[in-house]
Design a protein around this motif. Structure first.
Motif, PDB file in Angstrom:
ATOM      1  N   GLU A   1       0.847  -1.201   0.000  1.00 50.88           N
ATOM      2  CA  GLU A   1       0.000   0.000   0.000  1.00 50.88           C
ATOM      3  C   GLU A   1       0.881   1.250   0.000  1.00 50.88           C
ATOM      4  OE1 GLU A   1      -3.967  -1.602   2.368  1.00 50.88           O
ATOM      5  OE2 GLU A   1      -2.448  -0.479   3.464  1.00 50.88           O
ATOM      6  N   ASN A   2       0.238   2.352  -0.322  1.00 55.64           N
ATOM      7  CA  ASN A   2       0.932   3.644  -0.278  1.00 55.64           C
ATOM      8  C   ASN A   2       0.727   4.297   1.082  1.00 55.64           C
ATOM      9  OD1 ASN A   2       1.583   3.215  -2.949  1.00 55.64           O
ATOM     10  ND2 ASN A   2      -0.037   4.562  -3.727  1.00 55.64           N
ATOM     11  N   ALA A   3       1.720   5.049   1.508  1.00 55.62           N
ATOM     12  CA  ALA A   3       1.636   5.776   2.784  1.00 55.62           C
ATOM     13  C   ALA A   3       1.830   7.262   2.517  1.00 55.62           C
ATOM     14  CB  ALA A   3       2.718   5.288   3.745  1.00 55.62           C
ATOM     15  N   THR A   4       0.921   8.056   3.041  1.00 59.38           N
ATOM     16  CA  THR A   4       1.016   9.501   2.887  1.00 59.38           C
ATOM     17  C   THR A   4       1.046  10.148   4.257  1.00 59.38           C
ATOM     18  OG1 THR A   4      -0.188   9.480   0.791  1.00 59.38           O
ATOM     19  CG2 THR A   4      -0.032  11.580   1.950  1.00 59.38           C
ATOM     20  N   MET A   5       2.027  11.001   4.443  1.00 55.58           N
ATOM     21  CA  MET A   5       2.078  11.758   5.684  1.00 55.58           C
ATOM     22  C   MET A   5       2.291  13.234   5.351  1.00 55.58           C
ATOM     23  SD  MET A   5       5.493   9.787   6.908  1.00 55.58           S
ATOM     24  CE  MET A   5       4.951   8.280   6.148  1.00 55.58           C
TER      25      MET A   5
ATOM     26  N   ARG B   1       7.885  22.524  -6.313  1.00 54.61           N
ATOM     27  CA  ARG B   1       6.546  22.102  -5.900  1.00 54.61           C
ATOM     28  C   ARG B   1       6.461  20.595  -5.684  1.00 54.61           C
ATOM     29  NH1 ARG B   1       6.768  26.008  -4.305  1.00 54.61           N
ATOM     30  NH2 ARG B   1       5.824  27.997  -4.939  1.00 54.61           N
ATOM     31  N   GLU B   2       7.322  19.859  -6.391  1.00 58.29           N
ATOM     32  CA  GLU B   2       7.267  18.406  -6.284  1.00 58.29           C
ATOM     33  C   GLU B   2       8.649  17.841  -6.570  1.00 58.29           C
ATOM     34  OE1 GLU B   2       3.796  16.604  -8.061  1.00 58.29           O
ATOM     35  OE2 GLU B   2       4.985  14.906  -8.757  1.00 58.29           O
ATOM     36  N   LYS B   3       8.958  16.738  -5.874  1.00 54.62           N
ATOM     37  CA  LYS B   3      10.248  16.098  -6.094  1.00 54.62           C
ATOM     38  C   LYS B   3      10.095  14.608  -5.880  1.00 54.62           C
ATOM     39  CE  LYS B   3      15.081  17.196  -5.303  1.00 54.62           C
ATOM     40  NZ  LYS B   3      16.010  18.096  -4.585  1.00 54.62           N
ATOM     41  N   HIS B   4      10.829  13.830  -6.675  1.00 58.97           N
ATOM     42  CA  HIS B   4      10.752  12.379  -6.580  1.00 58.97           C
ATOM     43  C   HIS B   4      12.134  11.817  -6.282  1.00 58.97           C
ATOM     44  CE1 HIS B   4       6.703  11.950  -8.553  1.00 58.97           C
ATOM     45  NE2 HIS B   4       7.023  13.174  -8.905  1.00 58.97           N
ATOM     46  N   SER B   5      12.137  10.715  -5.532  1.00 57.58           N
ATOM     47  CA  SER B   5      13.370   9.975  -5.298  1.00 57.58           C
ATOM     48  C   SER B   5      12.997   8.523  -5.062  1.00 57.58           C
ATOM     49  CB  SER B   5      14.137  10.532  -4.106  1.00 57.58           C
ATOM     50  OG  SER B   5      15.294   9.754  -3.844  1.00 57.58           O
ATOM     51  N   GLY B   6      13.187   7.695  -6.058  1.00 58.60           N
ATOM     52  CA  GLY B   6      12.805   6.293  -5.931  1.00 58.60           C
ATOM     53  C   GLY B   6      11.317   6.162  -5.657  1.00 58.60           C
ATOM     54  N   ARG B   7      10.954   5.531  -4.535  1.00 65.15           N
ATOM     55  CA  ARG B   7       9.541   5.358  -4.180  1.00 65.15           C
ATOM     56  C   ARG B   7       8.990   6.536  -3.377  1.00 65.15           C
ATOM     57  NH1 ARG B   7       8.595   1.741  -0.615  1.00 65.15           N
ATOM     58  NH2 ARG B   7      10.732   1.418   0.096  1.00 65.15           N
ATOM     59  N   LEU B   8       9.764   7.572  -3.236  1.00 68.73           N
ATOM     60  CA  LEU B   8       9.346   8.744  -2.479  1.00 68.73           C
ATOM     61  C   LEU B   8       8.903   9.868  -3.401  1.00 68.73           C
ATOM     62  CD1 LEU B   8      12.275   8.982   0.111  1.00 68.73           C
ATOM     63  CD2 LEU B   8      10.145   7.688   0.308  1.00 68.73           C
ATOM     64  N   ARG B   9       7.816  10.515  -2.982  1.00 72.01           N
ATOM     65  CA  ARG B   9       7.350  11.710  -3.698  1.00 72.01           C
ATOM     66  C   ARG B   9       7.027  12.765  -2.644  1.00 72.01           C
ATOM     67  NH1 ARG B   9       1.826  13.037  -4.856  1.00 72.01           N
ATOM     68  NH2 ARG B   9       1.671  14.809  -6.278  1.00 72.01           N
ATOM     69  N   VAL B  10       7.632  13.912  -2.791  1.00 74.94           N
ATOM     70  CA  VAL B  10       7.401  15.001  -1.849  1.00 74.94           C
ATOM     71  C   VAL B  10       6.767  16.167  -2.587  1.00 74.94           C
ATOM     72  CG1 VAL B  10       8.505  16.728  -0.380  1.00 74.94           C
ATOM     73  CG2 VAL B  10       9.288  14.371  -0.309  1.00 74.94           C
ATOM     74  N   THR B  11       5.787  16.783  -1.957  1.00 74.46           N
ATOM     75  CA  THR B  11       5.205  18.004  -2.497  1.00 74.46           C
ATOM     76  C   THR B  11       5.374  19.120  -1.471  1.00 74.46           C
ATOM     77  OG1 THR B  11       3.013  17.533  -1.616  1.00 74.46           O
ATOM     78  CG2 THR B  11       3.509  16.706  -3.840  1.00 74.46           C
TER      79      THR B  11
ATOM     80  N   LEU C   1       4.890  10.986   0.201  1.00 74.08           N
ATOM     81  CA  LEU C   1       4.213   9.772  -0.249  1.00 74.08           C
ATOM     82  C   LEU C   1       5.249   8.686  -0.443  1.00 74.08           C
ATOM     83  CD1 LEU C   1       1.833   8.115  -1.523  1.00 74.08           C
ATOM     84  CD2 LEU C   1       2.466   9.169  -3.704  1.00 74.08           C
ATOM     85  N   ILE C   2       5.020   7.545   0.183  1.00 73.55           N
ATOM     86  CA  ILE C   2       5.855   6.366  -0.033  1.00 73.55           C
ATOM     87  C   ILE C   2       5.001   5.363  -0.782  1.00 73.55           C
ATOM     88  CG2 ILE C   2       7.254   4.553   1.027  1.00 73.55           C
ATOM     89  CD1 ILE C   2       7.432   6.307   3.534  1.00 73.55           C
ATOM     90  N   THR C   3       5.399   5.008  -1.972  1.00 71.86           N
ATOM     91  CA  THR C   3       4.607   4.077  -2.771  1.00 71.86           C
ATOM     92  C   THR C   3       5.068   2.642  -2.535  1.00 71.86           C
ATOM     93  OG1 THR C   3       6.092   4.305  -4.657  1.00 71.86           O
ATOM     94  CG2 THR C   3       4.206   5.797  -4.565  1.00 71.86           C
ATOM     95  N   ALA C   4       4.144   1.716  -2.692  1.00 69.84           N
ATOM     96  CA  ALA C   4       4.450   0.286  -2.584  1.00 69.84           C
ATOM     97  C   ALA C   4       5.271  -0.013  -1.329  1.00 69.84           C
ATOM     98  CB  ALA C   4       5.187  -0.194  -3.830  1.00 69.84           C
ATOM     99  N   SER C   5       4.709   0.316  -0.177  1.00 68.52           N
ATOM    100  CA  SER C   5       5.437   0.209   1.094  1.00 68.52           C
ATOM    101  C   SER C   5       5.917  -1.202   1.364  1.00 68.52           C
ATOM    102  CB  SER C   5       4.543   0.676   2.241  1.00 68.52           C
ATOM    103  OG  SER C   5       4.246   2.033   2.117  1.00 68.52           O
ATOM    104  N   ARG C   6       7.045  -1.265   2.062  1.00 69.41           N
ATOM    105  CA  ARG C   6       7.642  -2.539   2.465  1.00 69.41           C
ATOM    106  C   ARG C   6       7.768  -2.555   3.976  1.00 69.41           C
ATOM    107  NH1 ARG C   6      12.750  -1.406  -1.567  1.00 69.41           N
ATOM    108  NH2 ARG C   6      11.604  -1.513  -3.565  1.00 69.41           N
TER     109      ARG C   6
END
Lengths: 113, 110
Positions: free
Chosen positions: B17-21, B54-64, B75-80
């Motif tokens: 699942e994805n996690a958003t904080m 406004r937005e930045k990505h790094s691997g499974r991380l997305r920051v706004t 946002l952490i996608t496809a959490s482990r």
């Protein structure tokens, strides 16, 4: 490259005793920080050094806390006398020239009884 | 004083699942950083976003970052399971020293 080193990792003391923590930053990092992290909270800055000079110590409780970085490399943080509310993890961090990413050591967990 | 406030305080999800904080802050910033803390690796830098981004990505991380609302999201996608940790946003105090929020505790179960 070696990371930020801290010692000791754990320390238990009684209130009113004194304690000292040591930090060795990443080689070449001129800026060094000490943070206090109380359980359940984020780290709070205590003091910032640039080489051997203090940049910001506005949140350091100077009546009991002191810190030095005499040769601009390693640093010591001292608490004398300790209070129960000083129980926390003390984190050291350093930053490279022109950088913003802080590199943290493993911390020293202090318990004051 | 603490600048950033993360929301939620705790989050439990399943692997995949994805996690958003979210993080809110109070004063103007030059950049905002996210850090992760777990017992094994201590406090580790994840990503930095500058105030003009406004937005930045790094691997499974997305920051706004929304400077008009003084807020950021991670946002952490496809959490482990290995993503289980506390996540902190940190803002600069005018220099390079950081002001951290209280953090979001993420638990990822398999």
């Amino acid at each position: 490259e070696a990371g930020v080193a801290q010692s000791p990792r754990y320390k238990i003391i009684e209130k009113r005793q004194s304690v000292a923590f040591w930090c060795n930053p990443i080689s070449g990092h001129a800026t060094l920080y000490w943070y206090q992290q109380i359980l359940g909270q984020g780290p709070k800055l205590l003091i910032q050094f640039q080489n051997n000079g203090v940049v910001d110590d506005s949140q350091l409780p100077k009546d009991r806390f002191s810190a030095e970085r005499l040769k601009g490399v390693d640093s010591t943080l001292k608490i004398q006398p300790a209070k129960l509310e000083d129980s926390a993890v003390y984190l050291c961090a350093s930053i490279g020239k022109g950088g913003y990413e802080q590199y943290f050591g493993p911390g020293t967990r202090l318990t004051v009884t | 004083s603490q600048q950033g406030e993360e929301d939620p305080q705790a989050l439990s999800i399943q692997e995949g699942e994805n996690a958003t904080m979210n993080c809110s802050y109070k004063t103007s910033i030059n950049n905002l950083q996210w850090y992760r803390q777990n017992s094994g690796r201590g406090l580790v830098h994840l990503i930095l976003i500058r105030s003009n981004e406004r937005e930045k990505h790094s691997g499974r991380l997305r920051v706004t970052l929304d400077t008009s609302k003084k807020s950021s999201s991670l946002l952490i996608t496809a959490s482990r399971a290995a993503d289980t940790a506390s996540y902190f946003c940190a803002t600069d105090a005018g220099g390079t020293a950081l002001i951290f929020g209280k953090g979001t505790t993420l638990s990822v179960s398999s």
